[in-house]
Design an enzyme around this catalytic site. Structure first.
Site, PDB file in Angstrom:
ATOM      1  N   HIS A 133     -17.524 -78.015  68.658  1.00  0.00           N
ATOM      2  CA  HIS A 133     -17.138 -78.956  69.709  1.00  0.00           C
ATOM      3  C   HIS A 133     -18.366 -79.488  70.437  1.00  0.00           C
ATOM      4  O   HIS A 133     -18.270 -79.947  71.581  1.00  0.00           O
ATOM      5  CB  HIS A 133     -16.168 -78.276  70.687  1.00  0.00           C
ATOM      6  CG  HIS A 133     -15.124 -79.189  71.234  1.00  0.00           C
ATOM      7  ND1 HIS A 133     -14.982 -79.440  72.579  1.00  0.00           N
ATOM      8  CD2 HIS A 133     -14.172 -79.935  70.621  1.00  0.00           C
ATOM      9  CE1 HIS A 133     -14.003 -80.286  72.772  1.00  0.00           C
ATOM     10  NE2 HIS A 133     -13.480 -80.601  71.596  1.00  0.00           N
ATOM     11  N   ASP A 164     -12.692 -91.955  77.411  1.00  0.00           N
ATOM     12  CA  ASP A 164     -13.625 -90.839  77.510  1.00  0.00           C
ATOM     13  C   ASP A 164     -14.762 -91.240  78.439  1.00  0.00           C
ATOM     14  O   ASP A 164     -14.691 -92.277  79.101  1.00  0.00           O
ATOM     15  CB  ASP A 164     -14.154 -90.457  76.117  1.00  0.00           C
ATOM     16  CG  ASP A 164     -14.402 -88.959  75.979  1.00  0.00           C
ATOM     17  OD1 ASP A 164     -15.249 -88.441  76.729  1.00  0.00           O
ATOM     18  OD2 ASP A 164     -13.756 -88.324  75.138  1.00  0.00           O
ATOM     19  N   HIS A 353      -8.994 -88.634  77.409  1.00  0.00           N
ATOM     20  CA  HIS A 353      -9.760 -87.534  76.818  1.00  0.00           C
ATOM     21  C   HIS A 353     -10.942 -87.124  77.689  1.00  0.00           C
ATOM     22  O   HIS A 353     -11.874 -86.485  77.230  1.00  0.00           O
ATOM     23  CB  HIS A 353     -10.259 -87.961  75.425  1.00  0.00           C
ATOM     24  CG  HIS A 353     -10.676 -86.832  74.544  1.00  0.00           C
ATOM     25  ND1 HIS A 353     -11.974 -86.658  74.113  1.00  0.00           N
ATOM     26  CD2 HIS A 353      -9.971 -85.808  73.996  1.00  0.00           C
ATOM     27  CE1 HIS A 353     -12.049 -85.587  73.352  1.00  0.00           C
ATOM     28  NE2 HIS A 353     -10.855 -85.054  73.254  1.00  0.00           N
ATOM     29  N   GLU A 381     -19.509 -75.171  72.350  1.00  0.00           N
ATOM     30  CA  GLU A 381     -19.534 -76.269  73.315  1.00  0.00           C
ATOM     31  C   GLU A 381     -20.952 -76.539  73.795  1.00  0.00           C
ATOM     32  O   GLU A 381     -21.838 -75.692  73.666  1.00  0.00           O
ATOM     33  CB  GLU A 381     -18.664 -75.915  74.535  1.00  0.00           C
ATOM     34  CG  GLU A 381     -17.243 -75.518  74.231  1.00  0.00           C
ATOM     35  CD  GLU A 381     -16.314 -76.708  74.076  1.00  0.00           C
ATOM     36  OE1 GLU A 381     -16.779 -77.866  74.229  1.00  0.00           O
ATOM     37  OE2 GLU A 381     -15.129 -76.483  73.798  1.00  0.00           O
TER      38      GLU A 381
END
Length: 447
Positions: A133, A164, A353, A381
């Protein structure tokens, strides 16, 4: 303020100094797509694209064609695409059995004389328990940072978009640090293989290598030897996180704990980890004004209209709404006082998102982290923390927040959120079954 944490990371972060004019905020998905294509076309040294997936559709084809054109025009260009290994080898959720994007990558490599390698990173042996991610597209000395993946809706190729955040940071040391991690900590490891060539190894055969990779990633960090500590000016710190109590998760909690006047949080899937909820409660108790922006359930990327056949994945937006309703009910007194403001984002049939945080007038966190248990424990992440102690970057920051709030409405009471009884029959039936067998809590941990 003094840190509330015994081993605080925030004061120790190494950062790369920035000038305010070296950070640009793009206002839309279409602008983001054009920016990415322009940077690819003008690249002279390197292009590294890192995303959850590069989809086989018109926008994905446009990006891949641009990469091949850039490589053909300048063979010396170093081009690398990095996506999740498991996500690339399956079709879209709910679309039946499909060959996945890997077959498309292989066909594209065979059809071009130029070489654009696509690497798959297996963060876990099963997608359910962890994916790549990471975010960030590195082109020469710029980092284009967004939570978006690469397909039609994220890039607003046609009539719909997925909203986003989109930032361009022009900073060579930052770009070098992020590039070095991709090369040294990912694509040169035994677990990572090219997806654009035939005869891929099975995930099962890579189990040991995947375990070694995950163990090494838990100890990995961006190389910040060229960064500084104690710099009192506009700067950016890159952060990594995978597994329990990782640095990115710890910094997120410390940022909430450091807030004194104002805190804004964006997340598309309302399912906050316990440490985040705990720090939000403490911030409210000390009088911090908190805004949380989430997507309306119809703006969730898993939402399926009730008129269409039910799929299990369609229950997720309702599960998140139930979580939001419980949170709002528990904090109704704070909502009434105006200290807590919950906002639902919706713009027609488009989806939401956004993720990230804004703390007082100082910190801005860019991240793909969904602020949920999965992001805090399972997925790999990253994030970029912008520190602005001299208030040099307030106006662009204000403009970004204004664009986010433009399509929101405030939840005045938890009662405006639907209950299980008001949901479509198939959704309600599934959620009742989940509740009866007591796996709801497990779902919240992995979704």
């Amino acid at each position: 303020m003094p840190s509330l944490f015994k081993r605080s990371l925030l004061p120790k972060l190494r950062s790369f100094p920035m000038s305010a004019d070296a950070i640009s905020i793009l206002s839309s998905a279409a602008q983001f797509r054009q920016c990415l294509l322009d940077h690819i076309a003008s690249a002279r040294q390197r292009i590294t694209l890192v995303a959850l997936y590069l989809q086989q559709d018109e926008a994905g084809q446009e990006i891949l064609d641009a990469l091949h054109a850039a490589k053909a025009a300048r063979p010396e260009l170093e081009i690398v695409v990095v996506v999740d290994w498991l996500r690339a080898q399956r079709g879209l959720i709910g679309a039946g059995k499909q060959p996945g994007n890997a077959a498309w990558y292989q066909a594209q490599t065979a059809a071009h004389s130029s070489e654009v390698p696509v690497y798959g990173v297996p963060v876990q042996t099963r997608e359910l328990f962890g994916v790549l991610h990471l975010k960030g597209f590195i082109v020469d000395d710029s980092v284009i940072y967004s939570g978006a993946s690469l397909n039609n809706v994220y890039l607003h190729k046609f009539d719909k978009y997925r909203f986003d955040r989109y930032h361009v940071l022009r900073n060579k040391p930052l770009a070098d640090a992020m590039q070095r991690f991709v090369v040294e900590d990912l694509i040169t490891t035994k677990a990572v293989h090219r997806l654009d060539v035939p005869q891929l190894p099975s995930t099962r055969s890579l189990r040991s290598a995947i375990g070694d990779l995950r163990s090494s990633l838990k100890k990995a960090a961006y190389d910040t030897r060229e960064a500084t500590t104690g710099y009192f000016g506009l700067s950016v710190s890159p952060l990594l996180g995978v597994g329990k109590n990782n640095p990115l998760s710890r910094v997120i909690c410390e940022l909430i704990a450091s807030s004194q006047q104002q805190l804004t949080i964006c997340t598309p899937y309302f399912n906050l980890p316990l440490p985040v909820t705990r720090e939000i409660n403490r911030a409210l108790e000390r009088g911090v004004k908190i805004d949380i922006v989430v997507g309306d359930k119809t703006a969730n990327d898993f939402y399926i209209p009730p008129s269409e056949p039910f799929k299990v994945i369609a229950a997720l937006p309702y599960l998140y709404e139930l979580s939001l309703r419980r949170f709002a009910k528990k904090h109704q007194r704070m909502i009434d006082s105006g200290l807590l403001n919950l906002h639902l984002w919706r713009d027609g049939d488009n989806t939401y998102h956004l993720k990230g945080m804004w703390v007082d007038d100082r910190y801005t966190l860019l991240t793909g982290n969904n602020l949920n248990p999965r992001a805090f424990r399972l997925d790999l992440e990253n994030g970029l923390l912008i520190d602005d102690p001299r208030r040099e970057w307030l106006e662009p920051r204000r403009q970004e927040l204004a664009s986010i709030f433009a399509h929101t409405r405030r939840i005045e009471s938890y009662k405006i959120l639907e209950t299980l009884e008001e949901y479509p029959a198939a959704v309600a039936k599934f959620l009742r079954r989940v509740s009866r067998v007591r796996i709801e809590r497990l779902l919240y941990r992995i979704l």
